[in-house]
Design a protein around this motif. Structure first.
Motif, PDB file in Angstrom:
ATOM      1  N   LYS A 116      45.848 -55.196   0.062  1.00 53.65           N
ATOM      2  CA  LYS A 116      46.569 -54.466  -1.158  1.00 53.65           C
ATOM      3  C   LYS A 116      46.901 -52.649  -0.505  1.00 53.65           C
ATOM      4  O   LYS A 116      46.022 -52.665   0.090  1.00 53.65           O
ATOM      5  CB  LYS A 116      45.539 -54.516  -1.590  1.00 53.65           C
ATOM      6  N   PHE A 150      35.853 -60.385  -2.739  1.00 51.75           N
ATOM      7  CA  PHE A 150      36.885 -59.930  -3.908  1.00 51.75           C
ATOM      8  C   PHE A 150      36.890 -61.323  -4.958  1.00 51.75           C
ATOM      9  O   PHE A 150      36.316 -62.473  -4.826  1.00 51.75           O
ATOM     10  CB  PHE A 150      38.109 -59.538  -3.038  1.00 51.75           C
ATOM     11  N   GLU A 186      41.645 -60.408  -8.115  1.00 51.08           N
ATOM     12  CA  GLU A 186      42.062 -59.353  -6.783  1.00 51.08           C
ATOM     13  C   GLU A 186      43.258 -60.300  -6.097  1.00 51.08           C
ATOM     14  O   GLU A 186      44.008 -59.170  -5.494  1.00 51.08           O
ATOM     15  CB  GLU A 186      40.590 -58.613  -6.303  1.00 51.08           C
TER      16      GLU A 186
END
Ligand code: PMP
Length: 307
Positions: free
Chosen positions: A203, A240, A244
């Protein structure tokens, strides 16, 4: 079908493939307390063959055995040499290596008593684990209804035979439902790993993987973390959640068998642009370059052998 090789190394000797047999009362066959490894060798850019991270795999085999209380009746050096010997005798220039340590027959209670500890090493050719298109186009993944092991139920740092019943449940469910692979969550609900692979997400150019809580400490995972950092990426190990993952720019699985396999969809949600992302593509390219001896920096990860 596994393609037969000529020999299997079995308890210190090379035996014919068809003669590597066990009794039905083999303890591990009933209760699952054995450990194994999955290792690959590649034909390198210079035409020689090399095993990727052989030492790390053999050390993990011994660590797995220690965790479940098995004493392997060979040394690390003996198993390392036996792996190379098996590859050579089978004339395998590139392929997969499966060392297996298991408890033989004798007593049949859960306590294995003094049953013999047996060791086999098989080798065979093996292409792309998740299908021919997977490496290029990516795969479709479904979150499993089965959780990954709780850390005090099974020992997740060990590559124990019995741990893979959990993997089989998840894999068969995912494939039956029309997906390529299952994503498993840990018992708290965080993303854990797949049935035979660790997971990475990307990300905003930051690469994230799960910490070594409920997952197998993958050797490909560790290698990719180092390669990515050497390429200048920030790599973090952090728990996570599946949402996500849904909104990541990219996601990919990694493992000795699966190598670097992009994920194009999770739970019917397209990940990023629904194809192999830029970071995954770069890491996959560099991974294949490294395993094939194309980058001097990682030369000590390779054990060369001659056929
Ligand atoms: N997790 C699981 C459950 C696995 O079976 C594997 C394959 N050994 C991995 C992760 C990846 O480990 P490695 O990169 O060492 O093959």
């Amino acid at each position: 079908m596994v393609q037969k090789a000529e020999k299997i190394w079995f308890d210190g000797e090379l035996v014919n493939w068809d003669d590597a047999q066990v009794h039905v009362l083999t303890h591990t066959l009933h209760y699952g307390a054995g450990v194994f490894e999955g290792i690959r060798s590649y034909v390198c850019v210079d035409g020689k063959s090399a095993v990727f991270r052989l030492k790390a795999h053999v050390v993990r085999l011994f660590d797995s055995a220690k965790i479940i209380g098995i004493k392997i009746p060979f040394t690390i050096e003996e198993i390392t040499d036996a792996i190379i010997e098996t590859l050579k005798v089978n004339g395998l220039k590139e392929g997969y290596i499966r060392p297996l340590v298991f408890i033989g027959d004798g007593v049949m209670g859960v306590h294995p008593g003094s049953n013999p500890i047996r060791v086999a090493i098989a080798t065979w050719p093996w292409g792309a684990y998740l299908g021919d298109d997977a490496l290029e186009k990516g795969i479709r993944v479904k979150t499993s209804s089965f959780s990954r092991h709780h850390v005090n139920v099974m020992m997740t740092k060990a590559k124990t035979c019995g741990n893979y019943v959990n993997s089989i449940l998840a894999k068969v469910e995912a494939v039956t439902d029309g997906y390529d692979e299952a994503l498993m969550l840990d018992t708290q609900g965080y993303v854990s790993e797949a049935t035979g692979e660790n997971i990475f997400i990307v990300k905003d150019s930051i690469i994230k993987t799960t910490p070594l809580t409920s997952v197998l400490p993958g050797i490909t995972r560790a290698s990719l973390m180092q390669v990515a950092r050497d390429l200048g990426y920030e790599v973090v190990e952090q728990l996570f959640t599946r949402d996500e993952l849904y909104i990541a720019d990219e996601a990919f699985f990694c493992g000795t068998a699966a190598e670097v396999t992009p994920i194009r969809e999770v739970d019917n949600r397209v990940i990023g642009e629904g194809k192999c992302g830029e970071v995954a593509k770069l890491l996959q390219k560099e991974y294949f370059n490294v395993v094939k001896g194309g980058n001097e920096k990682y030369a000590d990860w390779l054990n060369y052998y001659e056929i």
